[in-house]
Every structure is written in structure tokens, then in C-alpha cells.
Design a protein around this motif. Structure first.
Motif, PDB file in Angstrom:
ATOM      1  N   GLU A  39      91.115  65.297 -36.609  1.00 17.07           N
ATOM      2  CA  GLU A  39      90.282  66.514 -37.060  1.00 17.07           C
ATOM      3  C   GLU A  39      88.925  66.210 -36.344  1.00 17.07           C
ATOM      4  O   GLU A  39      88.341  64.987 -36.096  1.00 17.07           O
ATOM      5  CB  GLU A  39      89.935  66.602 -38.436  1.00 17.07           C
ATOM      6  N   TRP A  40      88.356  67.399 -35.641  1.00 19.74           N
ATOM      7  CA  TRP A  40      86.862  67.045 -35.220  1.00 19.74           C
ATOM      8  C   TRP A  40      86.014  66.593 -35.757  1.00 19.74           C
ATOM      9  O   TRP A  40      85.078  65.826 -35.345  1.00 19.74           O
ATOM     10  CB  TRP A  40      86.660  68.454 -34.456  1.00 19.74           C
ATOM     11  N   THR A  41      86.134  66.781 -37.266  1.00 19.30           N
ATOM     12  CA  THR A  41      85.039  66.376 -38.138  1.00 19.30           C
ATOM     13  C   THR A  41      85.123  64.883 -38.223  1.00 19.30           C
ATOM     14  O   THR A  41      84.242  64.258 -38.915  1.00 19.30           O
ATOM     15  CB  THR A  41      85.107  67.047 -39.495  1.00 19.30           C
ATOM     16  N   ASP A  42      86.188  64.206 -38.100  1.00 21.70           N
ATOM     17  CA  ASP A  42      86.445  62.916 -38.291  1.00 21.70           C
ATOM     18  C   ASP A  42      86.089  62.368 -36.802  1.00 21.70           C
ATOM     19  O   ASP A  42      85.444  61.102 -36.756  1.00 21.70           O
ATOM     20  CB  ASP A  42      88.166  62.520 -38.360  1.00 21.70           C
ATOM     21  N   PRO A  45      81.364  62.735 -36.750  1.00 21.49           N
ATOM     22  CA  PRO A  45      81.002  62.959 -38.048  1.00 21.49           C
ATOM     23  C   PRO A  45      79.662  63.450 -38.120  1.00 21.49           C
ATOM     24  O   PRO A  45      79.101  64.425 -39.054  1.00 21.49           O
ATOM     25  CB  PRO A  45      81.246  61.694 -38.613  1.00 21.49           C
ATOM     26  N   ALA A  48      79.593  67.127 -37.534  1.00 27.63           N
ATOM     27  CA  ALA A  48      80.052  67.721 -38.530  1.00 27.63           C
ATOM     28  C   ALA A  48      78.923  67.834 -39.642  1.00 27.63           C
ATOM     29  O   ALA A  48      78.966  68.914 -40.625  1.00 27.63           O
ATOM     30  CB  ALA A  48      81.417  67.043 -39.045  1.00 27.63           C
ATOM     31  N   TYR A  51      76.797  70.949 -39.104  1.00 25.01           N
ATOM     32  CA  TYR A  51      77.141  72.086 -39.282  1.00 25.01           C
ATOM     33  C   TYR A  51      77.770  72.245 -40.569  1.00 25.01           C
ATOM     34  O   TYR A  51      77.976  73.604 -41.096  1.00 25.01           O
ATOM     35  CB  TYR A  51      78.404  72.363 -38.155  1.00 25.01           C
ATOM     36  N   ALA A  52      77.926  71.394 -41.507  1.00 23.36           N
ATOM     37  CA  ALA A  52      78.374  71.566 -42.771  1.00 23.36           C
ATOM     38  C   ALA A  52      77.671  72.579 -43.712  1.00 23.36           C
ATOM     39  O   ALA A  52      78.389  73.427 -44.397  1.00 23.36           O
ATOM     40  CB  ALA A  52      78.249  70.128 -43.593  1.00 23.36           C
ATOM     41  N   ASP A  56      82.759  76.796 -42.695  1.00 21.93           N
ATOM     42  CA  ASP A  56      83.910  76.879 -41.623  1.00 21.93           C
ATOM     43  C   ASP A  56      83.195  77.148 -40.519  1.00 21.93           C
ATOM     44  O   ASP A  56      83.198  78.490 -40.219  1.00 21.93           O
ATOM     45  CB  ASP A  56      85.027  77.679 -42.227  1.00 21.93           C
TER      46      ASP A  56
END
Length: 75
Positions: A39-42, A45, A48, A51-52, A56
Motif C-alpha cells: 500500500e502506498w501508506t506502507d 509512511p 502518509a 496526509y493523515a 482518505d
């Protein structure tokens, strides 16, 4: 994402070593390698986390709901 470097050119005299067009293929290749099986978040990080607060980021669920509502859902 595409960043405007006009301020860096104007204020710092920065000159890029390549053009956007010339660097795009290698950049996309690198991104694909980084994201392979993740996943792009992994894969990214720190990005991510930045942007959290926005939830979404890509809004795929909202997009899918809109498409379904308008009779354009996946077939």
C-alpha cells in the motif's frame, strides 16, 4: 505531484540538472518499484503521516459511490 520551482530559480539561482520530461520515466519506474506489493501508506509512511489529517487522500470510496449513484459503476 508536480512542483513549481520558479521561486528557487528566481531567489536562489537554482537550475535543474534535467527537465521534468526527461526525468519522468525514471521517476515513475522508481515509484512502481517502491510500491510493488505494498500500500502506498506502507511504502511512504512519512508522506502518509502528513496526509493523515485529511482522511482518505484519494477518495476512492467517494468516487465509487458517485459512479454507482450515476449508473457508472464497475461492470
Amino acid at each position: 505531484m508536480v512542483y513549481d520551482i520558479a521561486a528557487a530559480e528566481r531567489e536562489l539561482g537554482y537550475r535543474p540538472v534535467t527537465t521534468y520530461e526527461d526525468s519522468l520515466a525514471a521517476t515513475v519506474e522508481w515509484l512502481v518499484e517502491q510500491l510493488h506489493g505494498k500500500e502506498w501508506t506502507d511504502a511512504f509512511p512519512k508522506m502518509a503521516a502528513q496526509y493523515a489529517p485529511f482522511g482518505d487522500l484519494f477518495g476512492y470510496a467517494d468516487e465509487d459511490a458517485w459512479l454507482e449513484q450515476h449508473g457508472r459503476g464497475a461492470k
